[in-house]
Design a protein around this motif. Structure first.
Motif, PDB file in Angstrom:
ATOM      1  N   GLU A  23       0.828  -1.203   0.000  1.00 17.21           N
ATOM      2  CA  GLU A  23       0.000   0.000   0.000  1.00 17.21           C
ATOM      3  C   GLU A  23       0.862   1.254   0.000  1.00 17.21           C
ATOM      4  O   GLU A  23       0.586   2.204  -0.729  1.00 17.21           O
ATOM      5  CB  GLU A  23      -0.922   0.023   1.222  1.00 17.21           C
ATOM      6  N   VAL A  24       1.909   1.244   0.812  1.00 18.64           N
ATOM      7  CA  VAL A  24       2.806   2.398   0.880  1.00 18.64           C
ATOM      8  C   VAL A  24       3.509   2.594  -0.461  1.00 18.64           C
ATOM      9  O   VAL A  24       3.592   3.711  -0.976  1.00 18.64           O
ATOM     10  CB  VAL A  24       3.832   2.229   2.021  1.00 18.64           C
ATOM     11  N   GLU A  25       4.009   1.502  -1.046  1.00 17.67           N
ATOM     12  CA  GLU A  25       4.714   1.593  -2.326  1.00 17.67           C
ATOM     13  C   GLU A  25       3.789   2.058  -3.445  1.00 17.67           C
ATOM     14  O   GLU A  25       4.176   2.887  -4.272  1.00 17.67           O
ATOM     15  CB  GLU A  25       5.356   0.256  -2.667  1.00 17.67           C
ATOM     16  N   TYR A  26       2.571   1.560  -3.475  1.00 19.33           N
ATOM     17  CA  TYR A  26       1.614   1.989  -4.494  1.00 19.33           C
ATOM     18  C   TYR A  26       1.317   3.478  -4.348  1.00 19.33           C
ATOM     19  O   TYR A  26       1.346   4.225  -5.331  1.00 19.33           O
ATOM     20  CB  TYR A  26       0.311   1.184  -4.388  1.00 19.33           C
ATOM     21  N   PHE A  27       1.035   3.906  -3.137  1.00 13.43           N
ATOM     22  CA  PHE A  27       0.717   5.309  -2.911  1.00 13.43           C
ATOM     23  C   PHE A  27       1.923   6.190  -3.243  1.00 13.43           C
ATOM     24  O   PHE A  27       1.765   7.252  -3.858  1.00 13.43           O
ATOM     25  CB  PHE A  27       0.269   5.541  -1.465  1.00 13.43           C
ATOM     26  N   ALA A  28       3.114   5.756  -2.855  1.00 15.72           N
ATOM     27  CA  ALA A  28       4.330   6.524  -3.142  1.00 15.72           C
ATOM     28  C   ALA A  28       4.519   6.705  -4.642  1.00 15.72           C
ATOM     29  O   ALA A  28       4.818   7.804  -5.112  1.00 15.72           O
ATOM     30  CB  ALA A  28       5.546   5.825  -2.527  1.00 15.72           C
ATOM     31  N   GLN A  29       4.325   5.634  -5.381  1.00 13.44           N
ATOM     32  CA  GLN A  29       4.472   5.708  -6.838  1.00 13.44           C
ATOM     33  C   GLN A  29       3.406   6.627  -7.434  1.00 13.44           C
ATOM     34  O   GLN A  29       3.682   7.424  -8.323  1.00 13.44           O
ATOM     35  CB  GLN A  29       4.371   4.317  -7.440  1.00 13.44           C
ATOM     36  N   LYS A  30       2.201   6.537  -6.906  1.00 11.16           N
ATOM     37  CA  LYS A  30       1.089   7.339  -7.418  1.00 11.16           C
ATOM     38  C   LYS A  30       1.325   8.834  -7.239  1.00 11.16           C
ATOM     39  O   LYS A  30       1.018   9.621  -8.130  1.00 11.16           O
ATOM     40  CB  LYS A  30      -0.198   6.933  -6.688  1.00 11.16           C
ATOM     41  N   VAL A  31       1.901   9.225  -6.099  1.00 15.56           N
ATOM     42  CA  VAL A  31       2.073  10.651  -5.813  1.00 15.56           C
ATOM     43  C   VAL A  31       3.494  11.147  -6.061  1.00 15.56           C
ATOM     44  O   VAL A  31       3.775  12.328  -5.880  1.00 15.56           O
ATOM     45  CB  VAL A  31       1.640  11.003  -4.365  1.00 15.56           C
ATOM     46  N   GLY A  32       4.392  10.253  -6.485  1.00 15.49           N
ATOM     47  CA  GLY A  32       5.745  10.662  -6.831  1.00 15.49           C
ATOM     48  C   GLY A  32       6.660  10.903  -5.647  1.00 15.49           C
ATOM     49  O   GLY A  32       7.514  11.783  -5.694  1.00 15.49           O
ATOM     50  N   LEU A  33       6.475  10.149  -4.577  1.00 10.10           N
ATOM     51  CA  LEU A  33       7.319  10.252  -3.401  1.00 10.10           C
ATOM     52  C   LEU A  33       7.997   8.912  -3.145  1.00 10.10           C
ATOM     53  O   LEU A  33       7.660   7.909  -3.765  1.00 10.10           O
ATOM     54  CB  LEU A  33       6.487  10.627  -2.165  1.00 10.10           C
ATOM     55  N   THR A  34       8.917   8.896  -2.200  1.00  6.97           N
ATOM     56  CA  THR A  34       9.533   7.636  -1.797  1.00  6.97           C
ATOM     57  C   THR A  34       8.651   6.998  -0.724  1.00  6.97           C
ATOM     58  O   THR A  34       7.887   7.702  -0.039  1.00  6.97           O
ATOM     59  CB  THR A  34      10.946   7.854  -1.216  1.00  6.97           C
ATOM     60  N   PRO A  35       8.751   5.689  -0.544  1.00  2.54           N
ATOM     61  CA  PRO A  35       7.972   5.047   0.521  1.00  2.54           C
ATOM     62  C   PRO A  35       8.269   5.640   1.909  1.00  2.54           C
ATOM     63  O   PRO A  35       7.364   5.785   2.727  1.00  2.54           O
ATOM     64  CB  PRO A  35       8.402   3.584   0.442  1.00  2.54           C
ATOM     65  N   GLU A  36       9.509   6.016   2.153  1.00  2.58           N
ATOM     66  CA  GLU A  36       9.845   6.606   3.450  1.00  2.58           C
ATOM     67  C   GLU A  36       9.171   7.965   3.627  1.00  2.58           C
ATOM     68  O   GLU A  36       8.702   8.292   4.717  1.00  2.58           O
ATOM     69  CB  GLU A  36      11.355   6.745   3.611  1.00  2.58           C
ATOM     70  N   GLN A  37       9.077   8.755   2.575  1.00  3.63           N
ATOM     71  CA  GLN A  37       8.369  10.035   2.651  1.00  3.63           C
ATOM     72  C   GLN A  37       6.885   9.804   2.952  1.00  3.63           C
ATOM     73  O   GLN A  37       6.285  10.551   3.724  1.00  3.63           O
ATOM     74  CB  GLN A  37       8.511  10.822   1.345  1.00  3.63           C
ATOM     75  N   VAL A  38       6.321   8.774   2.359  1.00  2.00           N
ATOM     76  CA  VAL A  38       4.909   8.454   2.612  1.00  2.00           C
ATOM     77  C   VAL A  38       4.724   8.050   4.071  1.00  2.00           C
ATOM     78  O   VAL A  38       3.793   8.507   4.738  1.00  2.00           O
ATOM     79  CB  VAL A  38       4.403   7.352   1.663  1.00  2.00           C
ATOM     80  N   ARG A  39       5.619   7.222   4.585  1.00  2.41           N
ATOM     81  CA  ARG A  39       5.513   6.824   5.998  1.00  2.41           C
ATOM     82  C   ARG A  39       5.651   8.031   6.920  1.00  2.41           C
ATOM     83  O   ARG A  39       4.970   8.118   7.943  1.00  2.41           O
ATOM     84  CB  ARG A  39       6.560   5.762   6.318  1.00  2.41           C
ATOM     85  N   ASP A  40       6.524   8.975   6.579  1.00  2.00           N
ATOM     86  CA  ASP A  40       6.645  10.208   7.366  1.00  2.00           C
ATOM     87  C   ASP A  40       5.338  10.999   7.347  1.00  2.00           C
ATOM     88  O   ASP A  40       4.913  11.514   8.379  1.00  2.00           O
ATOM     89  CB  ASP A  40       7.787  11.088   6.837  1.00  2.00           C
ATOM     90  N   LEU A  41       4.725  11.095   6.165  1.00  2.00           N
ATOM     91  CA  LEU A  41       3.439  11.791   6.066  1.00  2.00           C
ATOM     92  C   LEU A  41       2.379  11.105   6.918  1.00  2.00           C
ATOM     93  O   LEU A  41       1.577  11.775   7.579  1.00  2.00           O
ATOM     94  CB  LEU A  41       2.970  11.862   4.615  1.00  2.00           C
ATOM     95  N   ILE A  42       2.367   9.783   6.912  1.00  2.00           N
ATOM     96  CA  ILE A  42       1.389   9.039   7.715  1.00  2.00           C
ATOM     97  C   ILE A  42       1.610   9.315   9.196  1.00  2.00           C
ATOM     98  O   ILE A  42       0.664   9.521   9.955  1.00  2.00           O
ATOM     99  CB  ILE A  42       1.442   7.531   7.397  1.00  2.00           C
ATOM    100  N   ARG A  43       2.872   9.336   9.620  1.00  2.00           N
ATOM    101  CA  ARG A  43       3.170   9.628  11.034  1.00  2.00           C
ATOM    102  C   ARG A  43       2.713  11.040  11.411  1.00  2.00           C
ATOM    103  O   ARG A  43       2.204  11.252  12.505  1.00  2.00           O
ATOM    104  CB  ARG A  43       4.667   9.487  11.307  1.00  2.00           C
ATOM    105  N   LYS A  44       2.896  11.996  10.518  1.00  2.00           N
ATOM    106  CA  LYS A  44       2.567  13.395  10.821  1.00  2.00           C
ATOM    107  C   LYS A  44       1.084  13.715  10.683  1.00  2.00           C
ATOM    108  O   LYS A  44       0.539  14.501  11.450  1.00  2.00           O
ATOM    109  CB  LYS A  44       3.340  14.327   9.888  1.00  2.00           C
ATOM    110  N   HIS A  45       0.423  13.121   9.678  1.00  2.00           N
ATOM    111  CA  HIS A  45      -0.934  13.551   9.335  1.00  2.00           C
ATOM    112  C   HIS A  45      -1.990  12.455   9.448  1.00  2.00           C
ATOM    113  O   HIS A  45      -3.155  12.708   9.139  1.00  2.00           O
ATOM    114  CB  HIS A  45      -0.956  14.104   7.905  1.00  2.00           C
ATOM    115  N   GLY A  46      -1.607  11.256   9.819  1.00  2.00           N
ATOM    116  CA  GLY A  46      -2.565  10.158   9.878  1.00  2.00           C
ATOM    117  C   GLY A  46      -2.628   9.435   8.547  1.00  2.00           C
ATOM    118  O   GLY A  46      -1.873   9.737   7.625  1.00  2.00           O
TER     119      GLY A  46
END
Length: 62
Positions: A23-46
């Protein structure tokens, strides 16, 4: 046996699970971020997909 189409559940389609790599990898690819950036966003914003998409777009503009 075929799935019973009358039994529909509403899983967390509006959420991104940080515990599920696919899920993280799919979302990261969709929005043009790295999986780690997506996990950081999840930690900060839910994990609400709408919020994450908005924050990813804002992050991309910086």
């Amino acid at each position: 046996m075929a799935d019973d189409k009358s039994k529909r559940d509403f899983r967390d389609r509006d959420r991104v699970s940080a515990d599920e790599d696919y899920e993280v990898e799919y979302f990261a690819q969709k929005v043009g971020l790295t999986p780690e950036q997506v996990r950081d966003l999840i930690r900060k914003h839910g994990n609400a997909r709408e919020t994450l998409e908005r924050e990813a777009k804002a992050l991309g503009r910086r």
